[in-house]
Design an enzyme around this catalytic site. Sequence first.
Site, PDB file in Angstrom:
ATOM      1  N   ASP A   1       0.848  -1.198   0.000  1.00  0.00           N
ATOM      2  CA  ASP A   1       0.000   0.000   0.000  1.00  0.00           C
ATOM      3  C   ASP A   1       0.882   1.245   0.000  1.00  0.00           C
ATOM      4  O   ASP A   1       1.653   1.474   0.931  1.00  0.00           O
ATOM      5  CB  ASP A   1      -0.899  -0.022   1.246  1.00  0.00           C
ATOM      6  CG  ASP A   1      -1.932   1.096   1.188  1.00  0.00           C
ATOM      7  OD1 ASP A   1      -1.708   2.072   0.430  1.00  0.00           O
ATOM      8  OD2 ASP A   1      -2.951   0.992   1.881  1.00  0.00           O
TER       9      ASP A   1
ATOM     10  N   LYS B   1      32.624  23.770 -44.040  1.00  0.00           N
ATOM     11  CA  LYS B   1      32.385  24.037 -42.609  1.00  0.00           C
ATOM     12  C   LYS B   1      31.016  24.704 -42.532  1.00  0.00           C
ATOM     13  O   LYS B   1      30.842  25.830 -43.008  1.00  0.00           O
ATOM     14  CB  LYS B   1      33.473  24.951 -42.057  1.00  0.00           C
ATOM     15  CG  LYS B   1      33.247  25.363 -40.608  1.00  0.00           C
ATOM     16  CD  LYS B   1      34.420  26.203 -40.120  1.00  0.00           C
ATOM     17  CE  LYS B   1      34.178  26.804 -38.758  1.00  0.00           C
ATOM     18  NZ  LYS B   1      35.227  27.767 -38.407  1.00  0.00           N
TER      19      LYS B   1
ATOM     20  N   ASP C   1      28.314  26.386 -40.517  1.00  0.00           N
ATOM     21  CA  ASP C   1      28.223  27.100 -39.246  1.00  0.00           C
ATOM     22  C   ASP C   1      26.755  27.442 -38.924  1.00  0.00           C
ATOM     23  O   ASP C   1      25.870  27.373 -39.798  1.00  0.00           O
ATOM     24  CB  ASP C   1      29.069  28.376 -39.355  1.00  0.00           C
ATOM     25  CG  ASP C   1      29.610  28.861 -38.030  1.00  0.00           C
ATOM     26  OD1 ASP C   1      29.117  28.402 -36.983  1.00  0.00           O
ATOM     27  OD2 ASP C   1      30.519  29.710 -38.050  1.00  0.00           O
TER      28      ASP C   1
ATOM     29  N   ASN D   1      25.178  30.369 -36.167  1.00  0.00           N
ATOM     30  CA  ASN D   1      25.675  31.281 -35.139  1.00  0.00           C
ATOM     31  C   ASN D   1      24.650  32.006 -34.282  1.00  0.00           C
ATOM     32  O   ASN D   1      24.944  33.083 -33.766  1.00  0.00           O
ATOM     33  CB  ASN D   1      26.599  32.311 -35.795  1.00  0.00           C
ATOM     34  CG  ASN D   1      27.974  31.734 -36.025  1.00  0.00           C
ATOM     35  OD1 ASN D   1      28.607  31.251 -35.107  1.00  0.00           O
ATOM     36  ND2 ASN D   1      28.434  31.758 -37.266  1.00  0.00           N
TER      37      ASN D   1
ATOM     38  N   CYS E   1      29.409  22.959 -37.134  1.00  0.00           N
ATOM     39  CA  CYS E   1      29.902  24.057 -36.297  1.00  0.00           C
ATOM     40  C   CYS E   1      28.675  24.857 -35.890  1.00  0.00           C
ATOM     41  O   CYS E   1      27.733  24.998 -36.670  1.00  0.00           O
ATOM     42  CB  CYS E   1      30.858  24.919 -37.115  1.00  0.00           C
ATOM     43  SG  CYS E   1      31.453  26.385 -36.256  1.00  0.00           S
TER      44      CYS E   1
ATOM     45  N   ASP F   1      34.804  27.623 -30.049  1.00  0.00           N
ATOM     46  CA  ASP F   1      35.487  28.816 -30.556  1.00  0.00           C
ATOM     47  C   ASP F   1      36.648  29.194 -29.652  1.00  0.00           C
ATOM     48  O   ASP F   1      37.403  30.106 -29.966  1.00  0.00           O
ATOM     49  CB  ASP F   1      34.505  29.993 -30.651  1.00  0.00           C
ATOM     50  CG  ASP F   1      33.792  30.006 -31.999  1.00  0.00           C
ATOM     51  OD1 ASP F   1      34.182  29.222 -32.885  1.00  0.00           O
ATOM     52  OD2 ASP F   1      32.849  30.804 -32.160  1.00  0.00           O
TER      53      ASP F   1
HETATM   54  C1  DGJ Z   1      31.819  30.916 -35.575  1.00  0.00           C
HETATM   55  C2  DGJ Z   1      32.765  29.776 -35.797  1.00  0.00           C
HETATM   56  O1  DGJ Z   1      32.759  28.906 -34.728  1.00  0.00           O
HETATM   57  C3  DGJ Z   1      34.135  30.343 -36.078  1.00  0.00           C
HETATM   58  O2  DGJ Z   1      35.082  29.322 -36.176  1.00  0.00           O
HETATM   59  C4  DGJ Z   1      34.073  31.151 -37.336  1.00  0.00           C
HETATM   60  O3  DGJ Z   1      33.780  30.324 -38.419  1.00  0.00           O
HETATM   61  C5  DGJ Z   1      33.019  32.241 -37.202  1.00  0.00           C
HETATM   62  N1  DGJ Z   1      31.756  31.741 -36.768  1.00  0.00           N
HETATM   63  C6  DGJ Z   1      32.835  32.956 -38.513  1.00  0.00           C
HETATM   64  O4  DGJ Z   1      31.805  33.874 -38.467  1.00  0.00           O
END
Ligand code: DGJ
Length: 730
Positions: free
Chosen positions: A53, A476, A478, A480, A526, A548
């Site tokens: 219970d 690459k 990215d 951001n 990235c 970075d």
């Molecule tokens: C963020 C990335 O991590 C960097 O290595 C570089 O590519 C910048 N952006 C460029 O704007």
Amino acid sequence: MSIRYIEDTRQLLLETDSTCYQMKIDNLGYLQHLYYGLKIGENDLNYPYRLYDHGFSGNPYDMRDNRAYSLDALPQEYTSFGVGDFRVSSIAASCSDGSRCAEFRYESHEIRSGKYAIPGLPSVYDNGDTVDTLVVTLIDTAANIRIRLYYGVFEELDIITRSAEISNAGQETVWLRKASSMCLDLPFGGWDLIHFHGRHCMERQFERTPLFHGIQTVSSGRGMSSHQHNPFVILCSHDATEDDGFCYGMMLMYSGNYKIEIERDQFDSTRVVMGVSDDRFRWELSPGTSFHTPEIILTCADGLTRLSHRYHRVIRNNVIRGQYKLGSRPVLINSWEAVYFEQRQDKILSLARQAKDLGIDLFVVDDGWFKNRNDDNAGLGDWVPDERKLPDGLDGLIGKINEMGMRFGLWVEPEMVNEDSELYRMHPDWALTAPNRAPMMARNQLVLDLSRDEVHEYIYHTMAELLTRYHIEYIKWDFNRPLSDVYSHSTPSPRQGEVAHRYYLSLYRLYERLTSEFPDVLFEGCAGGGGRFDAGMLHYTPQIWCSDNTDPIARLSIQYGTSFGYPLSSISAHVSASPNHQTGRVTPISTRATVAMTGAFGYELDLDKLSEEDRADIRAQIVRYKELETLLHEGLYYRLSAPTGDSDCVVWQIVSPERDRCLLSIVVTDPPANSVPMHVQLKGLDPDALYDVGGEFTCYGRALMHAGYTFLQLTGDYPAMQVDIKKLGT
Ligand code: DGJ
């Protein structure tokens, strides 16, 4: 078969080489979780001890005369909702009649050989290993929701994967409000939670805390798996170390908003629910349709090192794809920290000449190569080369670099747009912005609404055109800024809660198209460094820019945290300038190389400014890296000390699978006043083999592992050393 159904007890047993997962269909048809851990055989663990219970926990109607039976206390494979399990729920929905409850009971199960796939989402794949799939179907006939639970059992890898498919089996629309990938109940044990938190330039910092009573959450609502919290957690016993103590690893293979909830409940049981975040999530499940949840990669092991080795192996072999997954990676030079937005042909060619002379394989032109991209205010969205900076065009530049004998790579950020761009002027509604509201800006840019087909097609054609027209061998990719103002101008208002997840379905489809049409291109992920470092992205990009922050001393803790879940070959790391551009710290070039070599290796500094001495060092580093690459990427990684606490140096070791070669790396982070001897016990060697240790002496593996290896601490600015240990014979 690694999956068995035991008719008598209605148990389902999943077994890998050393682990076992058990569940049971109980008398009422609920799918109870019995056990996950080291192999124990087929004992029936039906938890009679759970049947007492439980006080203020209620009972299902069928058990109204039995107060001992409560969904609030029994371990479940996937929860019901709104019907008396008051712990964290794996699913929530509102039905057309307004009710918000469902009680899932067993309908059927199926055992298949091979690994299931998840429509539209990345998942761990079968690579010729022994893999079986279990599908258990649950149903609630009042809410008309059917759930299929998928389990992938990778026998030799000691990995179990999970995913769920939620379907509307009725005639009316259901609104899903939460749809997790799994629920894992651990009925007993006190656990520590290890997770990897951080920020931009300081990703995946290791943190370990005991679980408290209540709910601990690790999550991201940033529209990316994030710098702040990685979608990977470990629960381990309080006494667990690198070598001993029980550990569970739970990794989500997803790159968008996610939530991991860990609840320690009133009875000291622990529940983990993880999957797509339910914050601002709402999915219209019309009759006959399904929602598929992202994959979870589970393992459990004695000791954190063994746990990491399992993740390294499965990610390298069964997550990452394409010719680069196991193959050698080019040593590259990235132009970002050398010139930032000043990507001018003369300078690029001068750097490329130096790079070629030093033995570098591939030249990457970073941000700034396209029109109006002189700073971060303009240009994103219009992927046309800037002829002022590149007078011979991108073609001319690539031709010259190729003529030097180097390959060429390019930086792009395809998911973004600046307001100051042709694309935005033509299609302002292609950006994620909410009506009548100025959007949040980040790095002066907005996120394109990838959930829209036109946007998906635009990005696909832009990328396909770049890759077809120019001889680009590396990208690459990215990303951001986080997603905010998540509103799609092409989606009806009741379905706006789908946009964040549809964004990732579209991104994964985009990557799938591009990586299969351009299989020779190496894609590197990235996101402002390592803001999207997860198993989902690794399905498309064999390596990800880890941070970075290129300061080797800061990188020690970033790469240390990353190493718990991800293989070294996925961790992109560069030798950069000293003083470092992010921290101002001065470090020797040998230290920078020692740290960067523990990953996918490259350089990122102005080669025109190098001294002759540095130049000679770099030449030697590249030769050395190439000679060591197989060991570095295929070897077993051992963390011998942590970059936290009071340790004054960080030590790690990589041992070849045959145990005939080992690289010991040491970075002194706090040089002592006198050369105090340091002592480390090596791991993973063949105890009976005789090894040559750095050309200095010979010693048996057993002595190096038990008595240890002693060296004099180096002094100076963060010195490092690498010791080659080679087997001579047994
Ligand atoms: C963020 C990335 O991590 C960097 O290595 C570089 O590519 C910048 N952006 C460029 O704007």
